[in-house]
Design a protein around this motif. Structure first.
Motif, PDB file in Angstrom:
ATOM      1  N   LEU A 265      -7.102  -3.575  -0.268  1.00 53.93           N
ATOM      2  CA  LEU A 265      -7.418  -4.316  -1.490  1.00 53.93           C
ATOM      3  C   LEU A 265      -6.579  -5.578  -1.610  1.00 53.93           C
ATOM      4  N   GLY A 266      -5.309  -5.506  -1.231  1.00 50.78           N
ATOM      5  CA  GLY A 266      -4.462  -6.696  -1.281  1.00 50.78           C
ATOM      6  C   GLY A 266      -4.988  -7.797  -0.384  1.00 50.78           C
ATOM      7  N   ALA A 267      -5.497  -7.423   0.781  1.00 52.94           N
ATOM      8  CA  ALA A 267      -6.072  -8.407   1.693  1.00 52.94           C
ATOM      9  C   ALA A 267      -7.406  -8.919   1.180  1.00 52.94           C
ATOM     10  N   LEU A 268      -8.196  -8.033   0.557  1.00 52.41           N
ATOM     11  CA  LEU A 268      -9.548  -8.401   0.141  1.00 52.41           C
ATOM     12  C   LEU A 268      -9.553  -9.507  -0.907  1.00 52.41           C
ATOM     13  N   LEU A 289     -15.317  -9.951  -7.260  1.00 55.23           N
ATOM     14  CA  LEU A 289     -14.267  -8.962  -7.530  1.00 55.23           C
ATOM     15  C   LEU A 289     -14.671  -8.000  -8.632  1.00 55.23           C
ATOM     16  N   ALA A 290     -15.532  -8.461  -9.560  1.00 57.28           N
ATOM     17  CA  ALA A 290     -16.068  -7.545 -10.566  1.00 57.28           C
ATOM     18  C   ALA A 290     -16.934  -6.479  -9.894  1.00 57.28           C
ATOM     19  N   VAL A 343     -18.747  -5.860  -0.927  1.00 60.15           N
ATOM     20  CA  VAL A 343     -17.493  -5.566  -1.617  1.00 60.15           C
ATOM     21  C   VAL A 343     -17.692  -4.424  -2.615  1.00 60.15           C
ATOM     22  N   GLY A 344     -18.868  -4.396  -3.266  1.00 64.37           N
ATOM     23  CA  GLY A 344     -19.164  -3.280  -4.168  1.00 64.37           C
ATOM     24  C   GLY A 344     -19.214  -1.956  -3.426  1.00 64.37           C
ATOM     25  N   GLY A 388      -0.618  -6.284   2.303  1.00 67.43           N
ATOM     26  CA  GLY A 388      -1.944  -6.758   2.671  1.00 67.43           C
ATOM     27  C   GLY A 388      -2.171  -8.202   2.257  1.00 67.43           C
ATOM     28  N   GLY A 389      -1.778  -8.541   1.020  1.00 71.78           N
ATOM     29  CA  GLY A 389      -1.939  -9.917   0.571  1.00 71.78           C
ATOM     30  C   GLY A 389      -1.106 -10.891   1.376  1.00 71.78           C
ATOM     31  N   ALA A 390       0.150 -10.507   1.653  1.00 66.72           N
ATOM     32  CA  ALA A 390       1.026 -11.399   2.422  1.00 66.72           C
ATOM     33  C   ALA A 390       0.547 -11.525   3.868  1.00 66.72           C
ATOM     34  N   GLY A 391       0.114 -10.406   4.450  1.00 66.24           N
ATOM     35  CA  GLY A 391      -0.305 -10.431   5.843  1.00 66.24           C
ATOM     36  C   GLY A 391      -1.550 -11.258   6.071  1.00 66.24           C
ATOM     37  N   VAL A 392      -2.569 -11.073   5.213  1.00 61.89           N
ATOM     38  CA  VAL A 392      -3.798 -11.833   5.411  1.00 61.89           C
ATOM     39  C   VAL A 392      -3.586 -13.305   5.067  1.00 61.89           C
ATOM     40  N   GLY A 393      -2.584 -13.586   4.223  1.00 59.73           N
ATOM     41  CA  GLY A 393      -2.274 -14.978   3.923  1.00 59.73           C
ATOM     42  C   GLY A 393      -1.817 -15.740   5.155  1.00 59.73           C
ATOM     43  N   LEU A 394      -1.232 -15.023   6.102  1.00 62.31           N
ATOM     44  CA  LEU A 394      -0.806 -15.663   7.347  1.00 62.31           C
ATOM     45  C   LEU A 394      -1.973 -15.885   8.312  1.00 62.31           C
TER      46      LEU A 394
END
Length: 442
Positions: A265-268, A289-290, A343-344, A388-394
């Motif tokens: 989810l953090g990456a998504l 995202l909804a 995504v749903g 996940g958010g930090a990793g996909v940001g790279l």
């Protein structure tokens, strides 16, 4: 203390649903109090971010402060939950909630004063994060006291997970409504008030008074050998000896599944933003995202409504695999509409995976360690989301987006064979005191 809820009737036509969950004695008022306090979790982070940003004029300072707030809150969650397990919610939650609220108000006061050093504001923000009361793990412990029946307990955990997700959607909306009349500092104060009110109402519930996992006046007094006390004396009244967390492979499986779900989810979130901007449709981010939240709500409520028993040992790898496959497939969507559908579908597996993780953790440990076990699952999810958010940001911007989606799905898919090898955890056997002792991080 006798059970606060009787077992539901059994028979071919007996299908206790969500009404039976909320109709159990004291369940409605207890759940409402927990939701009131947990609404603060959706309000405070955004309100704090805006408050620090307004005071410092720096997005980087605000982002750094909120990262430290989240880090302190997540990493110390099992410690705070352990205090509740050892001393009981009525002794721990009120002072913790008061301290948390006071520190948030101190942040508001510090940011309102010109010239306050950013380091001082950051220290107050970190201290507040470290004192965040664990209302979610406590409520899940209370559900076990309220509903000993396993079918109703599964429905309660499903309802709890869906409601919590909706609170994280509602919280930022409430901040938006509060900003014009009271500003970001006022929104922080409202968040502090919500948590304090919810915590006090929660411990006022009769469910908080006792249960198989509640400290009692005689804890330790029946130990003639004083095993944990060299003098042979019982611990002070109302304080239990610290119980090893235990849980063995069952708890480790729950933590693993929760962690990879959070990572996905953090990456998504970031990949959806990058996808929408790449297609020139940034406004699509909100409804995509909804769709994730809607899919998760449908999946969670559907899991709770199931009548055919399927063991947690089967469900946990199944939901984890479904999430990984849906996430990988989402990267192949040609446009925002189909991405929203994909995504749903991915969301459909999120709430069931988390609910099952909490159920596995709850069943894996002794009653007096359940709050701590639930906190470990929650910590794994939040930590995974941050990673996940930090990793996909790279990766975004350097690799094609479909490849980013595929890579983000790898941890969930890789966890499936591990969970399958742990499939012998799926029952009350995992609560045996002979299970390996130690925290899941060990």
């Amino acid at each position: 203390m006798p059970s606060t809820a009787s077992a539901p009737p059994r028979g071919p036509s007996a299908r206790p649903g969500y009404r039976a969950v909320l109709g159990a004695p004291h369940a409605g008022r207890t759940f409402a109090a927990a939701l009131l306090g947990r609404l603060s979790y959706g309000v405070v982070p955004l309100a704090l971010l805006l408050t620090v940003r307004e005071a410092t004029g720096s997005y980087s300072a605000a982002g750094a402060a909120m990262a430290l707030f989240a880090l302190a809150s997540v990493l110390l969650s099992p410690v705070r939950a352990g205090l509740v397990d050892r001393h009981g919610p009525r002794r721990v939650l009120p002072p913790m909630a008061v301290l948390y609220g006071a520190l948030l108000l101190a942040v508001v006061a510090a940011t309102a004063r010109p010239g306050t050093a950013p380091a001082a504001v950051g220290a107050l923000v970190v201290a507040a994060g470290a004192c965040t009361p664990p209302l979610g793990p406590v409520m899940r412990t209370f559900w076990r006291r309220l509903l000993p029946d396993p079918v109703l307990l599964r429905r309660a955990f499903s309802l709890d997970g869906v409601a919590e997700e909706l609170l994280f959607v509602t919280g930022p909306l409430l901040v938006g409504l509060l900003l014009p009349p009271v500003g970001p500092g006022g929104a922080v104060a409202v968040g502090a008030g919500l948590l304090l009110a919810g915590a006090l109402l929660l411990v006022a519930s009769p469910v908080a008074a006792g249960g198989p996992d509640a400290p009692s006046e005689t804890d330790g007094a029946d130990d003639p050998d004083g095993a944990d006390n060299p003098d042979g004396a019982a611990p002070p009244a109302g304080r239990r000896r610290r119980t090893p967390l235990g849980g063995g492979r069952a708890l480790r499986a729950a933590v693993l599944a929760s962690g990879v779900t959070g990572l996905a989810l953090g990456a998504l979130d970031l990949m959806v933003l990058a996808f929408a901007e790449d297609r020139g449709r940034p406004e699509a981010v909100g409804w995509i995202l909804a769709a994730l939240s809607a899919g998760s709500a449908v999946g969670g409520l559907g899991l709770g409504a199931l009548d055919r028993p399927v063991s947690n040992a089967v469900r946990l790898p199944l939901f984890t695999a479904g999430l990984g496959l849906a996430l990988a497939g989402a990267g192949l969507a040609p446009g925002p509409v189909l991405l929203g559908v994909a995504v749903g579908v991915a969301g459909f597996f999120v709430s069931p995976a988390l609910t099952t993780s909490y159920l596995v953790a709850d069943e894996a440990v002794a009653p007096e360690a359940r709050t701590r076990a639930g906190a470990w699952v929650n910590t794994a999810f939040n930590a995974g989301s941050a990673v996940g958010g930090a990793g996909v940001g790279l990766l975004v911007g350097h690799l094609p987006l479909p490849l980013c989606f595929a890579l983000a799905a790898v941890p969930a898919l890789a966890a499936v064979p591990v969970l399958l090898r742990m499939r012998d955890f799926g029952g009350s056997r995992s609560r045996r005191k002979s299970d390996p002792v130690g925290d899941p991080a060990a």
